[in-house]
Design an enzyme around this catalytic site. Structure first.
Site, mmCIF file in Angstrom:
data_model
loop_
_atom_site.group_PDB
_atom_site.id
_atom_site.type_symbol
_atom_site.label_atom_id
_atom_site.label_comp_id
_atom_site.label_asym_id
_atom_site.label_seq_id
_atom_site.Cartn_x
_atom_site.Cartn_y
_atom_site.Cartn_z
ATOM 1 N N THR A 190 -25.184 14.950 -28.122
ATOM 2 C CA THR A 190 -25.162 14.793 -26.662
ATOM 3 C C THR A 190 -25.781 13.451 -26.303
ATOM 4 O O THR A 190 -26.918 13.161 -26.679
ATOM 5 C CB THR A 190 -25.919 15.963 -25.993
ATOM 6 O OG1 THR A 190 -25.206 17.162 -26.301
ATOM 7 C CG2 THR A 190 -25.977 15.798 -24.491
ATOM 8 N N SER A 213 -26.450 25.327 -28.977
ATOM 9 C CA SER A 213 -27.323 24.237 -28.538
ATOM 10 C C SER A 213 -28.533 24.109 -29.451
ATOM 11 O O SER A 213 -29.001 25.104 -30.006
ATOM 12 C CB SER A 213 -27.788 24.535 -27.108
ATOM 13 O OG SER A 213 -28.845 23.693 -26.733
ATOM 14 N N LYS A 264 -20.801 13.881 -27.064
ATOM 15 C CA LYS A 264 -20.624 14.692 -25.850
ATOM 16 C C LYS A 264 -21.353 14.020 -24.697
ATOM 17 O O LYS A 264 -22.564 13.801 -24.778
ATOM 18 C CB LYS A 264 -21.179 16.095 -26.098
ATOM 19 C CG LYS A 264 -21.175 16.978 -24.860
ATOM 20 C CD LYS A 264 -21.590 18.398 -25.195
ATOM 21 C CE LYS A 264 -21.546 19.290 -23.971
ATOM 22 N NZ LYS A 264 -22.631 19.052 -23.015
ATOM 23 N N HIS A 275 -22.329 16.653 -18.136
ATOM 24 C CA HIS A 275 -23.314 17.702 -18.355
ATOM 25 C C HIS A 275 -23.322 18.703 -17.177
ATOM 26 O O HIS A 275 -24.363 19.191 -16.752
ATOM 27 C CB HIS A 275 -24.707 17.071 -18.505
ATOM 28 C CG HIS A 275 -25.597 17.754 -19.511
ATOM 29 N ND1 HIS A 275 -25.873 17.237 -20.738
ATOM 30 C CD2 HIS A 275 -26.296 18.908 -19.459
ATOM 31 C CE1 HIS A 275 -26.701 18.033 -21.396
ATOM 32 N NE2 HIS A 275 -26.968 19.066 -20.633
ATOM 33 N N GLY A 306 -18.859 25.819 -19.292
ATOM 34 C CA GLY A 306 -20.280 26.168 -19.376
ATOM 35 C C GLY A 306 -20.591 27.349 -18.464
ATOM 36 O O GLY A 306 -20.601 28.506 -18.893
ATOM 37 N N TYR A 351 -29.640 16.632 -30.194
ATOM 38 C CA TYR A 351 -30.137 15.446 -29.504
ATOM 39 C C TYR A 351 -30.744 14.519 -30.548
ATOM 40 O O TYR A 351 -31.107 14.944 -31.642
ATOM 41 C CB TYR A 351 -31.207 15.850 -28.482
ATOM 42 C CG TYR A 351 -30.677 16.683 -27.338
ATOM 43 C CD1 TYR A 351 -29.887 16.114 -26.345
ATOM 44 C CD2 TYR A 351 -30.982 18.040 -27.233
ATOM 45 C CE1 TYR A 351 -29.408 16.869 -25.284
ATOM 46 C CE2 TYR A 351 -30.507 18.806 -26.169
ATOM 47 C CZ TYR A 351 -29.724 18.213 -25.205
ATOM 48 O OH TYR A 351 -29.254 18.958 -24.155
HETATM 49 C C1 LIG Z 1 -27.565 26.282 -17.997
HETATM 50 C C2 LIG Z 1 -26.928 25.160 -18.754
HETATM 51 C C3 LIG Z 1 -27.498 24.715 -19.937
HETATM 52 C C4 LIG Z 1 -26.914 23.667 -20.658
HETATM 53 N N1 LIG Z 1 -27.461 23.278 -21.856
HETATM 54 C C5 LIG Z 1 -26.875 22.293 -22.574
HETATM 55 C C6 LIG Z 1 -27.418 21.890 -23.830
HETATM 56 O O1 LIG Z 1 -28.400 22.435 -24.314
HETATM 57 N N2 LIG Z 1 -26.804 20.865 -24.493
HETATM 58 C C7 LIG Z 1 -25.681 20.242 -23.988
HETATM 59 O O2 LIG Z 1 -25.169 19.314 -24.611
HETATM 60 N N3 LIG Z 1 -25.147 20.623 -22.818
HETATM 61 C C8 LIG Z 1 -25.705 21.626 -22.100
HETATM 62 N N4 LIG Z 1 -25.155 22.003 -20.900
HETATM 63 C C9 LIG Z 1 -23.897 21.355 -20.430
HETATM 64 C C10 LIG Z 1 -22.648 22.112 -20.899
HETATM 65 O O3 LIG Z 1 -22.470 21.997 -22.288
HETATM 66 C C11 LIG Z 1 -21.386 21.578 -20.210
HETATM 67 O O4 LIG Z 1 -21.289 20.200 -20.412
HETATM 68 C C12 LIG Z 1 -21.358 21.891 -18.720
HETATM 69 O O5 LIG Z 1 -21.907 23.159 -18.455
HETATM 70 C C13 LIG Z 1 -19.933 21.834 -18.196
HETATM 71 O O6 LIG Z 1 -19.900 22.075 -16.816
HETATM 72 P P1 LIG Z 1 -19.544 23.516 -16.193
HETATM 73 O O7 LIG Z 1 -20.804 24.331 -16.264
HETATM 74 O O8 LIG Z 1 -19.142 23.180 -14.805
HETATM 75 O O9 LIG Z 1 -18.434 24.103 -17.015
HETATM 76 C C14 LIG Z 1 -25.739 23.043 -20.156
HETATM 77 C C15 LIG Z 1 -25.161 23.514 -18.968
HETATM 78 C C16 LIG Z 1 -25.741 24.552 -18.267
HETATM 79 C C17 LIG Z 1 -25.070 25.034 -16.994
#
Ligand SMILES: Cc1cc2nc3c(=O)[nH]c(=O)nc-3n(C[C@H](O)[C@H](O)[C@H](O)COP(=O)(O)O)c2cc1C
Length: 381
Positions: free
Chosen positions: A158, A109, A254, A278, A332, A132
């Protein structure tokens, strides 16, 4: 409860909850508004049943896939997530090492806590850099150049976070970066001394993807303000088309959800799209990616690699998404709770369980390779 007792996502979640201060656990676990999308993400898989075939000679299973030019030994990759050293002191290093061991891809990230250069050098497995779009176009160009110089395999912009989601659990606990804790929040840290000791005795918290460009470490700007003040809500297709041209390599969006947007992503030269809400953390009420998958695969699946994430907790979830036409599936929280529970050993155990489940489920489905999965294997209720 210990690592050896963790047999699925829910076990890891319970162990992580025991180890993490409340505000951090809730930051990972929580989502936007009423968290309806968070719940739908997993529920969507349960509205779809698998129809297995039998007697097909499935002694050898090949679960490898190729997505965005990257060959993966398993069809699941670690989606980019922010702030990993806050969850466990090994942070991104643990996730990258585990992903490399299992021959899969991981995302780093732009709010990551270990530099993309260090990760690219140390772990020989495909690496996605998630970023971003900032108001400052020179900053966007500098960050892309940096990723290019580091040898990043895939860029992921994203597009579902044009502004911050309404995470009410974080408002309640006072979670923010840099920490500005309420009294209640502080108590939550005090009752998890092991976490606090690990956090305080390891390298200082930093956001190396941004530190070079934005003064965040000294507390000058919070992540909340980063989203509202630095990211560009005016970003449009022309801006992104320019980025895709400038990158001139594997580039995906994304957080895309509509058929119309998927078509435009093809038109501007993206090589992949990740259907995602997300993890329910942005627009609550947004549809689950799995529910949107068939329409989008039908519209653009022959011209672009379609991936998805959100709510994946089981090998069967992955097989359902692949049967509909996804090329690979992101997770995630599935690896974040294991990371919080036990660092690299936790992430490895989680990926191993996932691989074992996929292998077993493919055998039970009568499929020896991912190519054999199709919509004939699915029935929606
Ligand atoms: C704690 C956390 C931080 C995240 N940070 C980012 C991020 O910095 N950039 C991003 O594009 N997605 C981020 N995401 C989204 C994940 O990339 C992903 O789309 C998502 O976690 C998928 O759902 P799941 O947790 O049910 O697998 C984050 C998700 C979580 C849970």
């Amino acid at each position: 409860m210990h690592l050896g007792n963790c047999h699925n996502f829910y076990d890891f979640r319970a162990l992580a909850q025991r180890k993490l201060p409340g505000p951090i656990f809730n930051y990972i676990d929580g989502a936007a508004d009423d968290e309806a999308t968070l719940r739908q993400n997993t529920a969507s898989f349960e509205r779809c049943d698998l129809v297995p075939n039998i007697l097909r000679g499935v002694e050898k299973i090949d679960m490898s896939v190729t997505v965005m030019g990257q060959k993966l030994a398993m069809p699941v990759y670690c989606s980019p997530t922010a702030l990993q050293r806050l969850f466990h002191h090994q942070g991104e290093r643990a996730v990258a090492a585990a992903a490399a061991k299992f021959g899969t891809m991981f995302g780093v990230s732009s709010l990551g806590t270990v530099s993309l250069e260090e990760l690219r050098k140390a772990y020989d497995t495909p690496q996605v850099y998630q970023f971003y779009f900032h108001k400052d176009r020179a900053l966007n160009r500098a960050m892309m150049q940096r990723a290019k110089d580091a040898g990043i395999n895939v860029m992921a912009l994203t597009v579902d976070s044009i502004t911050g989601g309404n995470r009410e659990r974080d408002l309640r606990t006072g979670f923010s970066i840099p920490f500005q804790l309420s009294f209640g929040g502080m108590l939550q840290f005090a009752i998890k001394p092991m976490w606090a000791i690990n956090y305080l005795t390891h390298e200082r918290f930093a956001l190396p993807q941004l530190d070079e460009h934005v003064d965040m470490s000294g507390g000058a700007i919070s992540i909340g303000r980063y989203f509202t003040e630095m990211l560009d809500a005016a970003m449009n297709w022309t801006d992104v088309a320019e980025m895709v041209r400038a990158w001139n390599g594997q580039f995906c969006l994304k957080g895309l959800m509509s058929v119309a947007d998927a078509r435009r992503a093809v038109d501007i030269g993206c090589t992949g799209i990740i259907l995602s809400n997300h993890g329910g953390r942005q627009l609550d009420g947004s549809r689950a990616a799995f529910d949107q998958l068939a329409e989008i695969v039908d519209a653009v699946g022959d011209r672009i690699d379609v991936m998805m994430d959100g709510g994946v907790r089981r090998g069967t979830h992955v097989l359902k998404a692949l049967s509909l036409g996804a090329k690979a599936v992101g997770v995630g929280r599935y690896y974040l709770f294991p990371l919080a529970a036990a660092g690299q050993a936790g992430v490895e155990r989680a990926l191993n369980l996932m691989r074992t489940e996929i292998e077993r489920d493919m055998k039970l489905m009568g499929c020896s390779s991912i190519r054999e999965l199709s919509r004939a294997n699915l029935r929606f209720r």
